[in-house]
Design a protein around this motif. Sequence first.
Motif, PDB file in Angstrom:
ATOM      1  N   ILE B  20       0.840  -1.207   0.000  1.00  0.00           N
ATOM      2  CA  ILE B  20       0.000   0.000   0.000  1.00  0.00           C
ATOM      3  C   ILE B  20       0.876   1.258   0.000  1.00  0.00           C
ATOM      4  O   ILE B  20       0.640   2.197  -0.755  1.00  0.00           O
ATOM      5  CB  ILE B  20      -0.976  -0.008   1.187  1.00  0.00           C
ATOM      6  N   GLN B  21       1.908   1.240   0.840  1.00  0.00           N
ATOM      7  CA  GLN B  21       2.787   2.419   0.902  1.00  0.00           C
ATOM      8  C   GLN B  21       3.421   2.710  -0.449  1.00  0.00           C
ATOM      9  O   GLN B  21       3.577   3.867  -0.842  1.00  0.00           O
ATOM     10  CB  GLN B  21       3.873   2.213   1.958  1.00  0.00           C
ATOM     11  N   ALA B  22       3.755   1.648  -1.149  1.00  0.00           N
ATOM     12  CA  ALA B  22       4.442   1.843  -2.427  1.00  0.00           C
ATOM     13  C   ALA B  22       3.482   2.184  -3.562  1.00  0.00           C
ATOM     14  O   ALA B  22       3.893   2.761  -4.570  1.00  0.00           O
ATOM     15  CB  ALA B  22       5.230   0.587  -2.774  1.00  0.00           C
ATOM     16  N   ASN B  23       2.212   1.831  -3.429  1.00  0.00           N
ATOM     17  CA  ASN B  23       1.317   1.906  -4.574  1.00  0.00           C
ATOM     18  C   ASN B  23       0.078   2.774  -4.427  1.00  0.00           C
ATOM     19  O   ASN B  23      -0.573   3.081  -5.419  1.00  0.00           O
ATOM     20  CB  ASN B  23       0.857   0.490  -4.961  1.00  0.00           C
ATOM     21  N   ALA B  24      -0.297   3.140  -3.194  1.00  0.00           N
ATOM     22  CA  ALA B  24      -1.569   3.847  -2.993  1.00  0.00           C
ATOM     23  C   ALA B  24      -1.519   5.241  -3.635  1.00  0.00           C
ATOM     24  O   ALA B  24      -0.451   5.839  -3.745  1.00  0.00           O
ATOM     25  CB  ALA B  24      -1.871   3.952  -1.512  1.00  0.00           C
ATOM     26  N   PRO B  25      -2.683   5.731  -4.060  1.00  0.00           N
ATOM     27  CA  PRO B  25      -2.760   7.082  -4.646  1.00  0.00           C
ATOM     28  C   PRO B  25      -2.658   8.143  -3.544  1.00  0.00           C
ATOM     29  O   PRO B  25      -3.666   8.718  -3.131  1.00  0.00           O
ATOM     30  CB  PRO B  25      -4.129   7.101  -5.326  1.00  0.00           C
ATOM     31  N   THR B  26      -1.423   8.397  -3.107  1.00  0.00           N
ATOM     32  CA  THR B  26      -1.224   9.293  -1.960  1.00  0.00           C
ATOM     33  C   THR B  26      -1.715  10.718  -2.236  1.00  0.00           C
ATOM     34  O   THR B  26      -2.077  11.429  -1.303  1.00  0.00           O
ATOM     35  CB  THR B  26       0.264   9.347  -1.564  1.00  0.00           C
ATOM     36  N   HIS B  27      -1.764  11.091  -3.520  1.00  0.00           N
ATOM     37  CA  HIS B  27      -2.225  12.454  -3.821  1.00  0.00           C
ATOM     38  C   HIS B  27      -3.704  12.642  -3.481  1.00  0.00           C
ATOM     39  O   HIS B  27      -4.182  13.762  -3.360  1.00  0.00           O
ATOM     40  CB  HIS B  27      -1.974  12.790  -5.302  1.00  0.00           C
ATOM     41  N   LEU B  28      -4.438  11.527  -3.305  1.00  0.00           N
ATOM     42  CA  LEU B  28      -5.868  11.640  -2.976  1.00  0.00           C
ATOM     43  C   LEU B  28      -6.111  11.654  -1.468  1.00  0.00           C
ATOM     44  O   LEU B  28      -7.218  11.950  -1.020  1.00  0.00           O
ATOM     45  CB  LEU B  28      -6.645  10.469  -3.592  1.00  0.00           C
ATOM     46  N   LEU B  29      -5.068  11.337  -0.708  1.00  0.00           N
ATOM     47  CA  LEU B  29      -5.253  11.131   0.729  1.00  0.00           C
ATOM     48  C   LEU B  29      -5.915  12.306   1.456  1.00  0.00           C
ATOM     49  O   LEU B  29      -6.856  12.109   2.218  1.00  0.00           O
ATOM     50  CB  LEU B  29      -3.918  10.761   1.386  1.00  0.00           C
ATOM     51  N   PRO B  30      -5.455  13.554   1.209  1.00  0.00           N
ATOM     52  CA  PRO B  30      -6.077  14.666   1.929  1.00  0.00           C
ATOM     53  C   PRO B  30      -7.589  14.755   1.672  1.00  0.00           C
ATOM     54  O   PRO B  30      -8.357  15.076   2.579  1.00  0.00           O
ATOM     55  CB  PRO B  30      -5.374  15.909   1.358  1.00  0.00           C
ATOM     56  N   TYR B  92      -8.039   4.807   1.973  1.00  0.00           N
ATOM     57  CA  TYR B  92      -8.145   4.478   0.543  1.00  0.00           C
ATOM     58  C   TYR B  92      -9.338   3.567   0.268  1.00  0.00           C
ATOM     59  O   TYR B  92      -9.828   3.496  -0.857  1.00  0.00           O
ATOM     60  CB  TYR B  92      -6.857   3.816   0.032  1.00  0.00           C
ATOM     61  N   GLY B  93      -9.793   2.871   1.316  1.00  0.00           N
ATOM     62  CA  GLY B  93     -10.962   2.005   1.170  1.00  0.00           C
ATOM     63  C   GLY B  93     -12.197   2.785   0.732  1.00  0.00           C
ATOM     64  O   GLY B  93     -13.106   2.225   0.113  1.00  0.00           O
ATOM     65  N   ALA B  94     -12.225   4.085   1.080  1.00  0.00           N
ATOM     66  CA  ALA B  94     -13.385   4.903   0.716  1.00  0.00           C
ATOM     67  C   ALA B  94     -13.557   4.985  -0.799  1.00  0.00           C
ATOM     68  O   ALA B  94     -14.644   5.271  -1.298  1.00  0.00           O
ATOM     69  CB  ALA B  94     -13.243   6.309   1.304  1.00  0.00           C
ATOM     70  N   LEU B  95     -12.470   4.734  -1.545  1.00  0.00           N
ATOM     71  CA  LEU B  95     -12.573   4.761  -3.005  1.00  0.00           C
ATOM     72  C   LEU B  95     -13.428   3.611  -3.537  1.00  0.00           C
ATOM     73  O   LEU B  95     -13.903   3.655  -4.669  1.00  0.00           O
ATOM     74  CB  LEU B  95     -11.164   4.650  -3.631  1.00  0.00           C
ATOM     75  N   SER B  96     -13.601   2.570  -2.723  1.00  0.00           N
ATOM     76  CA  SER B  96     -14.239   1.346  -3.222  1.00  0.00           C
ATOM     77  C   SER B  96     -15.751   1.319  -3.091  1.00  0.00           C
ATOM     78  O   SER B  96     -16.380   0.301  -3.360  1.00  0.00           O
ATOM     79  CB  SER B  96     -13.664   0.126  -2.492  1.00  0.00           C
ATOM     80  N   GLY B  97     -16.350   2.449  -2.677  1.00  0.00           N
ATOM     81  CA  GLY B  97     -17.790   2.483  -2.422  1.00  0.00           C
ATOM     82  C   GLY B  97     -18.635   1.901  -3.548  1.00  0.00           C
ATOM     83  O   GLY B  97     -19.574   1.132  -3.303  1.00  0.00           O
ATOM     84  N   SER B  98     -18.278   2.224  -4.799  1.00  0.00           N
ATOM     85  CA  SER B  98     -19.114   1.776  -5.924  1.00  0.00           C
ATOM     86  C   SER B  98     -19.001   0.279  -6.164  1.00  0.00           C
ATOM     87  O   SER B  98     -19.796  -0.288  -6.915  1.00  0.00           O
ATOM     88  CB  SER B  98     -18.702   2.490  -7.207  1.00  0.00           C
ATOM     89  N   PHE B  99     -17.984  -0.341  -5.575  1.00  0.00           N
ATOM     90  CA  PHE B  99     -17.778  -1.780  -5.817  1.00  0.00           C
ATOM     91  C   PHE B  99     -18.416  -2.668  -4.742  1.00  0.00           C
ATOM     92  O   PHE B  99     -18.437  -3.886  -4.887  1.00  0.00           O
ATOM     93  CB  PHE B  99     -16.278  -2.097  -5.869  1.00  0.00           C
TER      94      PHE B  99
END
Lengths: 375, 413
Positions: B20-30, B92-99
């Motif tokens: 996760i540290q290496a791959n997560a979309p950190t720019h979306l975190l805020p 980042y789990g919040a991104l998965s709502g539609s799934f």
Amino acid sequence: MDFEFSAEQQQLKEQARRYLADKCPTTAVRAILEGSEPFDRALWQGLGEMGFLGAAIPEEYGGLGLGYLELCVIAEELGRALAPVPVSSSIFLVAEILKAAGSEEQKQRWLPKLASGEVIGTLASVEATGSVRPSNVALSAKAGTLTGAKSPVLDGDIADIAIVLARHAPGKDAQGLSLYLVDLNQSGIERTVLDTIDPSRSQAKIAFNGAAAELVGAAGDGWRLYEEALDRAAILTGFEQIGGADKALEMGRDYALQRFAFGRAIGSFQAIKHMLADMYVSATLARSNGYFGAYALSTGSADLAEAAATMRVSSTKAFQHCAKNNIQVHGGMGFTWAMDCHLYYRRSNLLAVSLGGLNEWEDKLIDRLRAKNAA
Amino acid sequence: MNFDDTPHEAAFRAEARAWIQANAPTHLLPYLEKSGYGGIELGGLDPMKEAKAWQKKKYDAGWACLHWPKEYGGRGSSPIERVIWNQEEGPYGALSGSFIIGHGMCGPTVMDWGPEEAKRELLPRLAAGEDIWCQLFSEPAGGSDLAGLRTKAERDGDDWVINGQKIWTSGAHYSQWGILITRTDPDVPKHKGLTMFFLRMDTPGVRIVPIKQANGQSGFNEVYFDNVRLPDSQRLGGVGEGWKVSLTTLMNERLSIGSGMSAGFPDIFEFCKELELADGTLAINDRGVRSKLAEWACRQSGLKYTGMRAISALSRGENPGPENSIGKLVAGSSLQEIAMFALDLQGQAGAVSDPKLATMAAKFQAQLLRSPATRVEGGTDEILRNIIGERVLGLPDDMRADKGIAFNKIPTA
């Protein structure tokens, strides 16, 4: 991760349940409630012999040397059975304080007798209406003697020893408080039995007229030791409350199945069904919070204080909720002396205040969440 | 009773965390950390596109649908590993709502009842986030009384012809596939005449109409079926077995929310730490406020640990039981109570819902307007209490006027 009691702990719980079903049916609770005996002596002796009282007391001090998780499952069964015996005072409080802060001599002298039930202990802290706080503890300790009064003291009429929160230095602050161990069978002690909302657990006023006393823990450490003891007792008492809540819910459910009105079981009416469902929700939330409390207690986790306050609030509310609505499900019959509903209602409200009321524990919970949050 | 990771669990956690540290979309975190109730806002970026990108990345590395078998696009992980992953994925789990509906409910239903060929073709695409699925269950005449549904499927040679209407279908407007429950036999009692299918949402004759909700948003849809023709190979389970198949979906619904819904305590706690009351004290120091906060804190932690008990039961091989119905029941009413209380503390400013002006980006205002739906969707508070009363406590069923009666003889007015 495994968020469940082990198979052995569940067997112990079953064993305690069978034992109490046999030795402590509600007729035994009622005998204490209605009669002149202050507690069930035969049951008390039996609990000692079975090792239930000493479950969490180390073997070197006469206990079984199991752990807190074992004591938690026993506490749940005691709560379920409304056992009319001084376990919370003697084991959850006094034995615990001695384990935490007693001298080697005090531990050797008292823990084996507490574990066997030969000696009953209690904690004496209350002097005034309202929360116990440093400013309203005035009972004074001077030159190894105590002078003043504590009231109410749960099991104060039957206890052999008391740990007393007393003021060794004048003033209103916590630093002037220490814990003292007092032999209650001495001439400087005067006890008055009190009428209470739940006579199946007796209470007394204790006057200390220059009674001989010895320090437990360091002088000036009384308030800290007292608060820490309350946290551990809140988790253990919380299991009593969970046990009581579950039983009250079951009584309501059983009655709703068996009682017919308008040609059908009253449990088929949504008004009753939903009331019971809400009781189940309260009891389940309390149990889940309790599991975390048990875990925190057994591991000495840094979360112990927060877990204790969470469980205390949750289990107090759950037992009160289930006990009062159990009466409601039973209707008029629930308000008769003959039905057992009031035994649970009484006990739920006794336990709700016995370690300090909800308002105090809500405050502790918020303070602790804040402290954690700030850390 | 142990919260600590076993050595195996610790190794899994470390592997997940490192990936996760290496791959997560950190720019979306805020944005994700600030996201309000019932939707994410990514500073102008398209949430669906970002969600699909993150899902695909997880899939390619073997971190999608952890509990699914590998041959269908999963990882074959244990329930505990799934919890550990969720903990590590965090915001980042919040991104998965539609799934959620596809991964949590439709996928497992297809896996249990679908033809093997379809499973091998469709499930990996679902796991990868290439397809989104929806669940076509509720109808205008079949909400709480789901088995009262009226959408017809009639046999025509090797095909079925579908006519009728669904409602409250979450995400139908962005879904490629759906699972559909229909009535194939109106001459038998209502639970017995149902059959399940899966279909593409762009099948001719399917028409999707978004519902404008009471809060102004549109997450749900009406879906109309006008002579929609499906091959028999798109049937899930036997003819007349639709109710049984739907129970798979509903059981997995419990499982997919088994790790516990939030009762909304952290937000109100943060707010009360900052807000000054009329007498100059902070709200959090007020006795009345504290009493409410303590209640919500206990519900929040009670749900969390109830979820953990459920996961422990699952890893011992027990099925997720109806007792997990308490999650949404407790969370729904808490969210609504908290929103109302927060607005009350905000005073007249509580009426303002502009995120640029209102406290905490109008989180509580959005929660106020969305929370009534939480208490209805996926089983109303009342249906959940019935489930607890009947299936957990063993109380008798409600009196049912339609019991044992052929569906087409049930009174409707």
